[in-house]
Enzyme design. Structure first.
Site, PDB file in Angstrom:
ATOM      1  N   SER A 142       0.830  -1.195   0.000  1.00  0.00           N
ATOM      2  CA  SER A 142       0.000   0.000   0.000  1.00  0.00           C
ATOM      3  C   SER A 142       0.873   1.256   0.000  1.00  0.00           C
ATOM      4  CB  SER A 142      -0.880  -0.021   1.256  1.00  0.00           C
ATOM      5  OG  SER A 142      -1.713   1.084   1.233  1.00  0.00           O
ATOM      6  N   GLY A 143       0.571   2.184  -0.912  1.00  0.00           N
ATOM      7  CA  GLY A 143       1.332   3.439  -0.976  1.00  0.00           C
ATOM      8  C   GLY A 143       2.571   3.330  -1.836  1.00  0.00           C
ATOM      9  N   THR A 181      -1.427   2.987  -8.170  1.00  0.00           N
ATOM     10  CA  THR A 181      -2.488   3.718  -8.860  1.00  0.00           C
ATOM     11  C   THR A 181      -1.894   4.812  -9.746  1.00  0.00           C
ATOM     12  OG1 THR A 181      -3.857   3.250  -6.961  1.00  0.00           O
ATOM     13  CG2 THR A 181      -4.657   4.921  -8.452  1.00  0.00           C
ATOM     14  N   ASN A 219      -1.050   6.376   2.977  1.00  0.00           N
ATOM     15  CA  ASN A 219      -1.219   6.996   1.671  1.00  0.00           C
ATOM     16  C   ASN A 219      -2.433   7.917   1.712  1.00  0.00           C
ATOM     17  OD1 ASN A 219      -1.574   7.568  -1.001  1.00  0.00           O
ATOM     18  ND2 ASN A 219      -1.639   5.442  -1.692  1.00  0.00           N
ATOM     19  N   SER A 236      -5.274   6.582  -1.038  1.00  0.00           N
ATOM     20  CA  SER A 236      -5.204   5.121  -1.156  1.00  0.00           C
ATOM     21  C   SER A 236      -6.486   4.568  -1.774  1.00  0.00           C
ATOM     22  CB  SER A 236      -5.005   4.542   0.249  1.00  0.00           C
ATOM     23  OG  SER A 236      -4.983   3.165   0.179  1.00  0.00           O
ATOM     24  N   SER A 237      -6.336   3.686  -2.762  1.00  0.00           N
ATOM     25  CA  SER A 237      -7.525   3.088  -3.393  1.00  0.00           C
ATOM     26  C   SER A 237      -8.107   2.071  -2.426  1.00  0.00           C
ATOM     27  CB  SER A 237      -7.141   2.369  -4.675  1.00  0.00           C
ATOM     28  OG  SER A 237      -6.105   3.036  -5.320  1.00  0.00           O
ATOM     29  N   GLY A 249      -2.689  -2.580  -2.191  1.00  0.00           N
ATOM     30  CA  GLY A 249      -1.455  -3.289  -1.864  1.00  0.00           C
ATOM     31  C   GLY A 249      -1.559  -4.095  -0.584  1.00  0.00           C
ATOM     32  N   GLU A 304      -1.357  -5.171   3.032  1.00  0.00           N
ATOM     33  CA  GLU A 304      -1.483  -4.287   4.196  1.00  0.00           C
ATOM     34  C   GLU A 304      -1.144  -5.022   5.482  1.00  0.00           C
ATOM     35  OE1 GLU A 304      -5.301  -2.364   4.214  1.00  0.00           O
ATOM     36  OE2 GLU A 304      -4.648  -0.910   2.729  1.00  0.00           O
TER      37      GLU A 304
HETATM   38  N1  LIG Z   1       5.501   8.150 -10.144  1.00  0.00           N
HETATM   39  C1  LIG Z   1       5.174   8.968  -9.153  1.00  0.00           C
HETATM   40  N2  LIG Z   1       5.556  10.257  -9.163  1.00  0.00           N
HETATM   41  C2  LIG Z   1       5.245  11.077  -8.145  1.00  0.00           C
HETATM   42  N3  LIG Z   1       4.551  10.717  -7.051  1.00  0.00           N
HETATM   43  C3  LIG Z   1       4.133   9.435  -6.971  1.00  0.00           C
HETATM   44  C4  LIG Z   1       4.403   8.488  -8.010  1.00  0.00           C
HETATM   45  N4  LIG Z   1       3.876   7.321  -7.626  1.00  0.00           N
HETATM   46  C5  LIG Z   1       3.280   7.528  -6.429  1.00  0.00           C
HETATM   47  N5  LIG Z   1       3.428   8.788  -6.026  1.00  0.00           N
HETATM   48  C6  LIG Z   1       2.947   9.395  -4.762  1.00  0.00           C
HETATM   49  O1  LIG Z   1       2.642   8.362  -3.839  1.00  0.00           O
HETATM   50  C7  LIG Z   1       1.290   8.438  -3.407  1.00  0.00           C
HETATM   51  C8  LIG Z   1       0.719   7.042  -3.272  1.00  0.00           C
HETATM   52  O2  LIG Z   1       0.652   6.427  -4.533  1.00  0.00           O
HETATM   53  P1  LIG Z   1      -0.537   5.454  -4.966  1.00  0.00           P
HETATM   54  O3  LIG Z   1      -0.370   5.190  -6.410  1.00  0.00           O
HETATM   55  O4  LIG Z   1      -1.845   6.008  -4.528  1.00  0.00           O
HETATM   56  O5  LIG Z   1      -0.186   4.184  -4.092  1.00  0.00           O
HETATM   57  P2  LIG Z   1      -0.890   2.735  -4.114  1.00  0.00           P
HETATM   58  O6  LIG Z   1      -1.920   2.751  -5.195  1.00  0.00           O
HETATM   59  O7  LIG Z   1       0.214   1.794  -4.378  1.00  0.00           O
HETATM   60  O8  LIG Z   1      -1.459   2.562  -2.745  1.00  0.00           O
HETATM   61  C9  LIG Z   1       0.581   9.264  -4.471  1.00  0.00           C
HETATM   62  O9  LIG Z   1      -0.496   9.972  -3.913  1.00  0.00           O
HETATM   63  C10 LIG Z   1       1.664  10.181  -4.954  1.00  0.00           C
HETATM   64  O10 LIG Z   1       1.743  11.333  -4.121  1.00  0.00           O
HETATM   65 MG   LIG Z   2      -3.890   2.476  -5.099  1.00  0.00          MG
END
Ligand SMILES: Nc1ncnc2c1ncn2[C@@H]1O[C@H](COP(=O)(O)OP(=O)(O)O)[C@@H](O)[C@H]1O
Ligand SMILES: [Mg+2]
Length: 1014
Positions: free
Chosen positions: A186-187, A191, A244, A247-248, A518, A520
């Site tokens: 997660s995080g 996404t 996060n 977070s989705s 992710g 958790e």
């Molecule tokens: N490629 C990237 N560039 C900049 N920031 C990113 C990138 N990937 C993730 N982040 C940062 O990390 C945070 C969490 O990412 P997210 O995709 O929501 O995580 P997950 O879906 O794996 O839980 C996002 O809100 C963003 O601020």
């Molecule tokens: Mg996500």
């Protein structure tokens, strides 16, 4: 591992550190390796077993390092693909990734897999020019199979190769739909990565990529619509968690469809496992779904009124539980609200539809505030939930927003109808249960809204594809019966089919993107974490299947040895979760249909059936709190069973369904329709499953029983045989032992006896010899004693003679002493007399000396007195002289003083004379003044007289004038005024006026008038 070799070694904190081998020592089978750490110069000793030492690569604690500068060895940030590392192990991978990350190079290949590290800031890697480079690179690769790309690893490259493989496969095997699987905790950035891939594919397959590249949102194309699905799904399905801020809280699989020419023409989104529990329960430092905060921050005043939203979000129970309202990543909810409105417009949602959605959302918020208190029924002592008076207003708002009757709403939350026989009864719930059914209702409505939105999005972005495949919608449809088919966990188990299905009818292909929540692991993990981690286990299995197992097949085909590659297999942990009839999920489903089952009975069942499973742990410390631990591929996670049953049932009772259906709003009833079908289908499935499970369990139990019986029989027979064999063998051995022991004992006895006899002989001889010796010693002792007695007698006689001589000598000595004492006494008396005479003489001498001293003292005192008198006389003389001097000085001073006084008197006299003179002058001046005064008085007198004379003259003049006036009629008009003024003696200007008037005619007369006034 050679001496001086560069290595990675784990220190006492289990961290990998760089170092060098400084000593090697063989110790039995093991080898001791001493490593000195580069960072602090500390040394540590590691033990390698013989096999490990032979391997040369190292052990779990110590590994060979890739050293910079050595021929062919690469290390650090310039490694684009981990496969090129000579020594590929954990520390080498971590080091390489860290070095790259420090330079903001977040992407690295490991073979066909792309590793991405979350940079947590907008790294400059996604500009349009970079995107164009990867696009060109992809085209080159597609047309020239030998083309070697010089571009660094990037998610664009991964997306590009999926697109090229889909549209222009290089072999028959690759001719299939493609899927990109985004996995991580997660995080980790799944996404975000999915969104980047979607944008790249939309630009690649778009008819008009310019609008997308320039971010022009006014052009509504299918590509725009595909991308605009994200803000909507994120608003309703994402939330801030501890890790996060975005977070989705649901999983999604997006199918992006391309036609045979590679143009994007539609997409389908499948969502699953929306974390509905978040709606009614939010943990510390977390928020509810974004939509609530966005709505409260961004809605206009008019909308607020329409949706009956309070200005303060803190009053809403569903969002005030965690006391957390803001986002930490700087994103403003109000901005996202605007983005959401735009996305909904792009998605073709009408104003009426958006209004209905937000009314429902606001209804959910308000419904959460309806609360109940326990009250006693009048008939019995039973507790029933009564709606709290201060929360009834919220029930009214909900009824209005959902187009329901308030009464019906409260009844649905506080009662149940149950059937007993042929009759229906109403049972009233206590406050706690009322709150449960309120929450269940809200969860059902919210998930209905979410599914409706997903359906709507699919309807919009999938329209063209549906046309292409004859109108069979693959995605969710709003309010349709298919609404919930993707939401069940069972769809996960068929994940592989969904990910790699063969191309659907027609000429179109798709690229699938899987973005799930992710792995958790929190301090407290509940049913949600269990399902999320189960989904991740499945995904990991998929990954293992493709990356390792498929690779193994390739190796074997090419005749390469594969056995040495070990990979983690998580088959058994998936089995633990989904096995039937004794997997965690099966046991949970079973408990859900058992009457009066609780979370505790479920935990008990788990311990009973799964305690021996290698991936399941339930120690005493866990059982105390009804917890269990699963050893997942990513680590051990402890789950609390509290709430498992309730959450798994996820039931909305018939009352809730009836309530939703009773709404006069078509939108609300549409939300319930799918739910009803789902609930019925689910109940049917559960009953069928339970029956099937019952049958299977019975069959399993019988076979188990038979098996156990046969095993027990075999064991018994084996035991008996063994016992018989054992008894026979034991007896034989006892007999043999007894015989052997008997013989040995006899032999021992004989030898011992012979030895005793010999010893006795020797002993006796020894005794005789000792007796003889004793006798000899006694005779010697007697003769020695006799000699001693004789010597003693001789010594006694000699001592007696000596004693007599000593006595005589003593008497003589005493006599001599006495004579000496008499002599000494006489001497002492003589000395005393001499001493008395000496003392007398001394006293006489002292008296004489005293007389002399007194006389001398008297003379000295006399002399001193004389001296003092002389000094006194001298002092008096000096004093007198001093007095004379002072008198002279005083006389001088007096004289001076007198002189000064005289001078002062003279000065005073001079001043008095001057003053006198001045007084005289003053008197003279005064006299003069007085004379002047007299003169002036005289003058005045004179003037007064003159004045009198003048007055008389005037009177005479006036009389003369009057007489003249009387005589001269020509002057009669002006004279009265002059005469009037003069008589009254008045203000100058009037006089002047009058005078001016007269000047013309009587010049001299006017001058007179002026004088009078003064
Ligand atoms: N490629 C990237 N560039 C900049 N920031 C990113 C990138 N990937 C993730 N982040 C940062 O990390 C945070 C969490 O990412 P997210 O995709 O929501 O995580 P997950 O879906 O794996 O839980 C996002 O809100 C963003 O601020
Ligand atoms: Mg996500």
């Amino acid at each position: 591992m050679e001496f001086n070799a560069h290595v990675w070694a784990r220190d006492h904190l289990q961290q990998w550190k760089q170092g060098r081998v400084t000593a090697r020592e063989e110790k039995g089978d093991a080898r001791l390796i001493t490593v000195r750490f580069d960072s602090d110069g500390r040394e540590a000793v590691y033990t390698l077993t013989a096999s490990e030492a032979d391997e040369g690569e190292g052990t779990k604690q110590i590994k060979l390092r890739n050293v910079k500068g050595q021929a062919g060895v690469l290390e650090g940030a310039n490694v684009d693909d981990l496969i090129v590392l000579t020594h590929l192990h954990e520390p080498a991978i971590l080091y390489t990734l860290e070095e790259r990350y420090k330079q903001d190079v977040i992407y690295t290949y490991t073979g066909p897999i792309l590793l991405a590290i979350n940079p947590f800031w907008r790294v400059p890697l996604y500009s349009n020019s970079i995107l164009e480079q990867y696009k060109k690179d992809g085209v080159n690769k597609a047309f020239d199979p030998d083309y070697q790309s010089a571009l660094p690893p990037h998610v664009y490259a991964t997306a590009d190769s999926a697109y090229r493989l889909m549209s222009k496969p290089t072999s028959e095997r690759q001719k299939r739909n493609q899927s990109i699987l985004v996995s991580g905790e997660s995080g980790a950035g799944k996404t975000e990565t999915t969104k980047i891939i979607m944008r790249y594919l939309a630009i690649l397959g778009g008819h008009d990529s310019r609008a997308l590249l320039e971010g022009d949102s006014t052009v509504i194309s299918i590509e725009q619509q595909v991308l605009q699905s994200n803000p909507i799904l994120e608003a309703f399905g994402n939330a801030r968690t501890v890790r996060n801020d975005n977070s989705s809280r649901f999983g999604k699989f997006i199918e992006i469809d391309f036609d045979k020419d590679g143009f994007l023409f539609g997409a389908a989104i499948r969502t699953f496992l929306l974390e509905k529990i978040r709606l009614v329960h939010t943990s510390e430092q977390e928020r509810n779904f974004h939509i609530f905060y966005q709505m409260l921050a961004g809605a206009t005043e008019e909308c607020r009124k329409r949706w009956q939203l309070a200005p303060d979000p803190r009053i809403y129970h569903y969002i005030n539980q965690s006391n957390c309202y803001a986002r930490r990543d700087g994103v403003r909810d109000a901005d996202l609200w605007e983005e959401l409105q735009q996305a909904m417009r792009v998605m073709g949602m009408s104003d009426e539809e958006t209004d209905c959605i937000f009314s429902c959302v606001s209804g959910v918020l308000n419904c959460g505030n309806v609360d109940f208190d326990d009250a006693h029924t009048s008939k019995s002592d039973e507790l029933i939930g009564e709606p709290r008076a201060d929360t009834l207003q919220f029930a009214g708002i909900v009824a209005q927003l959902w187009s329901l009757e308030q009464e019906a709403l409260l009844k649905a939350m506080s009662s149940r109808r149950i059937k007993a026989g042929n009759e229906w009864f109403t049972v009233y719930l206590d406050a706690k249960k009322c709150r449960h059914s309120r929450d269940a209702l809200c969860k059902a409505v919210y998930s209905g809204i979410f599914d409706w939105l997903v359906g709507k999005i699919n309807n919009t972005i999938d329209r063209q594809r549906r046309g292409a495949v004859g109108g069979e919608a693959a995605g969710n449809s709003p309010a349709g019966s298919g609404l919930f088919t993707w939401s069940t966990a069972s769809s996960l188990t068929n994940g592989s089919d969904a990910l790699h299905s063969s191309p659907p009818p027609g000429d179109h292909m798709f690229i699938g993107l899987l973005d799930i929540f992710g792995f958790e692991s929190f301090d407290q993990n509940y049913f949600e974490q269990f399902l999320i981690n189960y989904a991740n286990e499945k995904l990991q299995q998929q990954f293992n299947h493709f990356v390792f197992e498929m690779e193994a097949v390739e190796y074997r085909k090419e005749g390469i040895k594969w056995d040495f590659v070990e990979f983690p297999n998580n088959k058994d942990s998936i089995e633990l979760i989904e096995a039937r009839p004794a997997g965690i999920l099966s046991l949970l489903d079973e408990q859900c249909i058992v009457p009066r089952a609780t979370d505790q009975t479920f935990a008990g069942n788990l311990y009973k059936h799964l305690a021996s499973h290698p991936r399941f742990k339930s120690g005493h410390d866990l059982r105390v709190d009804y917890k269990f631990m699963v050893a997942h591929y990513a680590g051990d996670i402890t789950y609390l069973t509290a709430g498992f049953l309730e959450k798994n049932r996820d039931t909305l009772h018939q009352e809730g369904l009836d309530l939703v259906n009773s709404s006069t709003s078509k939108f609300i009833t549409a939300l319930g329709a799918g739910r009803r079908v789902y609930v019925i289908a689910r109940n049917v499935v559960m009953v069928l499953q339970a029956r099937l499970r019952g049958k299977m369990a019975r069959r399993w139990y019988e076979s188990e029983r038979n098996l156990r019986a046969s095993i027990r029989l075999q064991t018994w027979i084996r035991m008996r045989m063994l016992r018989r064999e054992y008894t026979w063998e034991k007896r034989a051995s006892v007999r043999l032992q007894t015989f052997v022991r008997y013989r040995m004992l006899r032999r021992k006895y004989v030898t011992k006896r012979m030895r005793v006899i010999m010893l006795q002989c020797v002993w006796r001889r020894k005794l005789a010899r000792q007796e003889m010796l004793l006798r000899k010693r006694e005779a010697a002792k007697v003769s020695a004693l006799q000699a001693q007695i004789m010597a003693f007698e001789r010594r006694f006689k000699r001592f007696e003679a000596e004693r007599l001589a000593a006595e005589q000598a003593e008497a003589a000595r005493v006599e001599a002493e006495r004579a000496e004492a008499a002599r000494l006494e006489a001497e002492r008396l003589e000395a005393e007399q001499a001493e008395a005479a000496r003392l007398q003489a001394e006293r006489v001498e002292a008296a004489r000396l005293e007389a002399e001293r007194v006389a001398a003292e008297a003379a000295r005192l006399e002399a001193e007195q004389l001296e003092a008198e002389r000094l006194e006389a001298k002092r008096l003389e000096a004093k007198r002289a001093e007095e004379q001097r002072l008198a002279a000085e005083r006389a001088d001073a007096e004289r001076l003083h007198l002189e000064q006084l005289e001078a002062a008197q003279a000065e005073r006299a001079r001043l008095a004379a001057a003053r006198m003179e001045a007084a005289q002058l003053e008197a003279a001046r005064l006299e003069a003044d007085r004379a002047e005064l007299l003169r002036l008085e005289e003058q005045n007198q004179q003037r007064a007289e003159e004045l009198e004379a003048l007055r008389q003259a005037e009177a005479a003049s006036v009389a003369r004038v009057e007489a003249a006036l009387r005589t001269n009629s020509r002057l009669s008009a002006s004279t009265p005024s002059v005469s009037f003024l003069i008589m009254c003696g008045f203000s100058w200007w009037r006089m002047t006026l009058s005078c001016e008037a007269c000047v013309e005619h009587y010049g001299i007369f006017v001058v007179d008038v002026t004088l009078i006034i003064r």
